[in-house]
Design an enzyme around this catalytic site. Structure first.
Site, mmCIF file in Angstrom:
data_model
loop_
_atom_site.group_PDB
_atom_site.id
_atom_site.type_symbol
_atom_site.label_atom_id
_atom_site.label_comp_id
_atom_site.label_asym_id
_atom_site.label_seq_id
_atom_site.Cartn_x
_atom_site.Cartn_y
_atom_site.Cartn_z
ATOM 1 N N ASP A 85 0.769 -1.235 0.000
ATOM 2 C CA ASP A 85 0.000 0.000 0.000
ATOM 3 C C ASP A 85 0.809 1.299 0.000
ATOM 4 O OD1 ASP A 85 -2.509 0.806 -0.578
ATOM 5 O OD2 ASP A 85 -3.321 0.586 1.429
ATOM 6 N N HIS B 235 -3.258 -0.929 -2.793
ATOM 7 C CA HIS B 235 -4.665 -1.199 -2.501
ATOM 8 C C HIS B 235 -5.589 -0.040 -2.831
ATOM 9 C CE1 HIS B 235 -4.095 -5.079 -0.329
ATOM 10 N NE2 HIS B 235 -2.874 -4.596 -0.158
ATOM 11 N N ASP C 129 -12.627 4.574 -5.814
ATOM 12 C CA ASP C 129 -12.305 3.541 -4.831
ATOM 13 C C ASP C 129 -11.418 2.496 -5.495
ATOM 14 O OD1 ASP C 129 -12.249 2.103 -2.502
ATOM 15 O OD2 ASP C 129 -14.424 2.023 -2.250
ATOM 16 N N VAL D 17 -17.068 -4.092 0.211
ATOM 17 C CA VAL D 17 -18.452 -4.167 0.702
ATOM 18 C C VAL D 17 -19.362 -4.719 -0.385
ATOM 19 C CG1 VAL D 17 -20.430 -2.780 1.446
ATOM 20 C CG2 VAL D 17 -18.172 -2.333 2.410
ATOM 21 N N ASP E 114 25.493 4.112 -31.941
ATOM 22 C CA ASP E 114 24.653 4.817 -30.959
ATOM 23 C C ASP E 114 23.990 3.830 -30.008
ATOM 24 O OD1 ASP E 114 24.463 7.817 -31.918
ATOM 25 O OD2 ASP E 114 24.342 6.580 -33.722
#
Length: 736
Positions: A147, A171, A380, A385, A508
């Site tokens: 998180d 999360h 969210d 839920v 390159d």
């Protein structure tokens, strides 16, 4: 045996002080619940499986009691606490985490506070978490960081543990670049680099994953292929893992006598009216006020439902010390009172409002008794839920009204999806839900329930950790192709032993770094000396094989005794310094295509047209990255159609689109040189897609090396031009 180290802001318990000491009480957070069933199942399967949880215990601990708390945490929860001072909690957690990252990642930029003091504390606390992980880490352990509070931690751990298996899961939503770019430059670069310290970065939805990859490209310049980001030292992967719930736990609770009795008591309290249920934490992202406005609109537009329904609104207290949340709580209270006052009667209250937490059985009872769930977050990451409500419906009835802004909406497409900013849409959805026949409810809910049962919280954790293991396996496979010092010795030895060795080198990105403009990449004295040493050793034939024009290469290497193949194989410089074409070529097509490329130069700021003798190149290295890449695709499409009847080919290199004669490529040119010189051993090194022609064309025993990315037809890989020079220097020293 390897262990799992879970790292999150909070531990699976909350520490509470009392007169006789401390009490450790279990937490019921989303992550604890999600991982709980996985860990329990894993331990049943393998009694030796061990998980250590690192995190903050949730409260201040006096210095003299830290050792005792640490011992109890280890014994009771297999946890290792990170102790923070009140000031650190205020600046790190309440400050940067929740006043900067939370609102920004939830598309609420007006709430963001850009306080350098918060950032400094965020860096410091992530460092404390790193030190705590290092205290418990053993070789072979798997580290799973969670998180937004710990976005820097994976990078810090990678610096300390280069070979560790590290996963990271976010999360909350990851925002689109247009939002993420609002963060100060140093902060956003550090955050992305920190996240990329993980081998696997996980998100709830495909959109979040793509936003992250887009930001990595725009801010750090790392592109990806199907979610794989090839960085110099290893491959990272970003992927989607929608978190699940413990489906069986909710289904079993819904069938239990205790929950049935609670549901019956609540129904008696609302006199058997139909319940519209809603539960959410107090937060401006949850759309609580929008939910109330939508319900109010419902009562206005459908007055026949007055007295027939009750809105059971539960708000869980959260961050009550933050002024924004205090103001929101006041607005919420006022709006509930206004609606109840306007529409209520002596016998009916439209909204039954609770401001408290719910225990599991009460929550299950409310899920069971409510024919409608109204969930309207403005933004969210997932929203569990919605999933819990569906898992609490054994007979398949019930209607879920869900905001399309919730991550869960990507999985729950059969629900009634609404825009939470459109109150009429909410009102109409409520009416549709309350009048929907049971057969349609079941038809909608059963597919969602099956998905939730199949991809539950345990499956989510297993999916992430098995994907992390696969990424590590892939890294190991790719690492076997990395030219390690030991392999370099073997390669050099085989070249030294050869009587005639051919060395083919791109320029390159292989011998020099890329420059903002083509004319700024001239060779430095060290490179000229290195190539000179190689070319002067007996039996060595060194060729530059580049897409650059012969005029530039001839001027830069006019005194070098090396061969040069220019424009991807159009021209070759002989030992006498004279140039010749490898095949007859025409330039008539250039006059027809030049205006198209000039138009793109005019339209795209920072792009430029390079005209060579037998090719045209449109460079976009200095352009805004996304615009340049998009315009390159458009140019390729337009030129490909325009040249359908012309003997030319269109190729895309690194930040360049090149048009040249058909049949001209590095592979064909190399084969021409090989057939003439007949070397015993070949070394070919390049960094571009055009070098893949070279790698494919050479004999299978050739030593081919791709620079920068391990995804190649080449046998080996090196990280950058510095590694290439080091290899060539080693070869020159061995040959001398």
């Amino acid at each position: 045996m390897s262990r799992l180290i879970v790292v999150s802001n909070r531990l699976p318990f909350t520490l509470r002080a009392h007169e006789s000491g401390f009490e450790l009480t279990p937490s019921a957070g989303g992550l604890v619940t999600a991982l709980g069933s996985y860990l329990a199942g894993k331990q049943r399967e393998d009694p030796e499986f061990e998980c250590i949880w690192v995190g903050w215990p949730g409260g201040p601990v006096p210095k003299e009691q830290e050792a005792a708390v640490k011992q109890r945490a280890l014994e009771e929860y297999r946890a290792h606490p990170v102790f923070l001072t009140p000031e650190e909690v205020d600046n790190f957690y309440h400050g940067f985490s929740n006043k900067t990252l939370w609102p920004l990642f939830h598309y609420a930029p007006s709430y963001v506070e850009y306080d350098p003091k918060y950032w400094d504390s965020y860096v410091h606390v992530n460092t404390l978490f790193r030190d705590a992980v290092l205290e418990v880490f053993r070789p072979g352990d798997v580290i799973w960081v969670h998180d937004y509070q710990l976005l820097l931690l994976p990078g810090m751990l990678r610096d300390a543990l280069p070979d560790a298996s590290i996963g990271f899961f976010l999360h909350i939503p990851f925002p689109a670049h247009e939002i993420f770019r609002l963060m100060p430059g140093e902060w956003k670069r550090s955050i992305l680099s920190g996240m990329l310290g993980a081998d696997l970065i996980g998100f709830h939805t495909h959109d979040y994953t793509q936003y992250f990859l887009h930001c990595v490209f725009r801010v750090l310049g790392h592109d990806h292929h199907l979610g794989q980001i090839a960085m110099e030292e290893r491959v990272r992967r970003a992927d989607t893992f929608p978190i699940g719930i413990d489906f069986d736990r909710f289904m079993e609770a819904a069938r239990s006598e205790r929950v049935a009795k609670l549901a019956e008591e609540i129904l008696l309290g609302i006199r058997g009216r139909k319940a519209i249920f809603s539960v959410d934490r107090l937060d401006y992202t949850k759309g609580l006020l929008n939910r109330l406005r939508g319900y109010e609109e419902f009562l206005v537009r459908y007055p026949e439902w007055r007295g027939q329904v009750v809105f059971l609104l539960t708000v869980v207290p959260s961050r009550e010390e933050v002024p924004q949340y205090q103001r929101m709580k006041q607005e919420l209270d006022e709006r509930v009172g206004q609606i109840n006052g306007q529409f209520g009667t002596m016998e009916w209250v439209p909204i039954v409002y609770s401001y408290r937490s719910l225990d599991f059985e009460m929550l299950s009872a409310l899920y069971v008794l409510s024919p409608v769930a109204l969930i309207t977050p403005l933004r969210d990451g997932m929203n569990l839920v919605a999933k819990e409500y569906l898992a609490s419906k054994p007979d398949g009835t019930g209607v879920l009204i869900l905001s399309e802004m919730a991550g869960a909406a990507r999985e729950l497409g059969e629900a009634l999806l609404i825009n939470p900013n459109h109150f009429v849409e909410i009102a109409d959805a409520l009416h549709q839900a309350l009048t929907m026949d049971p057969e349609e409810q079941v038809r909608r809910n059963r597919p969602m329930q099956e998905r939730l049962r199949a991809y539950d919280s345990r499956r989510w954790a297993e999916h992430f950790l098995s994907s992390l293991a696969r990424v590590k396996t892939q890294q190991g496979q790719l690492a076997t192709r990395q030219l390690t010092p030991a392999l370099q010795e073997d390669v050099v030895r085989s070249l030294v032993e050869a009587k005639k060795r051919l060395i083919l080198l791109d320029y390159d990105g292989t011998l020099v770094p890329f420059a903002s403009q083509p004319n700024l990449a001239a060779p430095d004295p060290e490179l000229l000396t290195l190539l000179g040493r190689l070319s002067e050793t007996p039996g060595s034939m060194v060729f530059l094989i580049s897409g650059r024009d012969k005029g530039t290469l001839g001027e830069w290497f006019r005194t070098s005794k090396i061969g040069i193949i220019a424009e991807h194989g159009a021209s070759i410089r002989e030992d006498n310094g004279q140039w010749r074409l490898l095949k007859p070529l025409t330039t008539e097509w250039k006059g027809r295509l030049r205006p198209i490329l000039r138009m793109y130069v005019d339209q795209v700021a920072g792009s430029l047209l390079e005209e060579k003798e037998f090719s045209l190149a449109w460079h976009y290295r200095r352009c805004e990255p996304e615009l340049g890449a998009q315009r390159a695709k458009e140019l390729i499409d337009e030129v490909t159609q325009f040249t359908a009847n012309l003997d030319v080919q269109v190729l895309e290199g690194k930040k360049v689109v090149e048009i040249r004669n058909s049949g001209v490529n590095k592979g064909a040119a190399a084969l021409s040189v090989v057939s003439e010189l007949r070397p015993d051993r070949i070394l070919a090194i390049g960094d571009d897609q055009t070098d893949e022609d070279l790698f494919r064309a050479l004999p299978t025993d050739a030593i081919t090396v791709r620079v920068g990315t391990p995804f190649s037809h080449a046998r080996y890989s090196l990280n950058n031009h510095r590694d290439v020079r080091a290899l060539l220097d080693l070869l020159a020293r061995r040959l001398s």
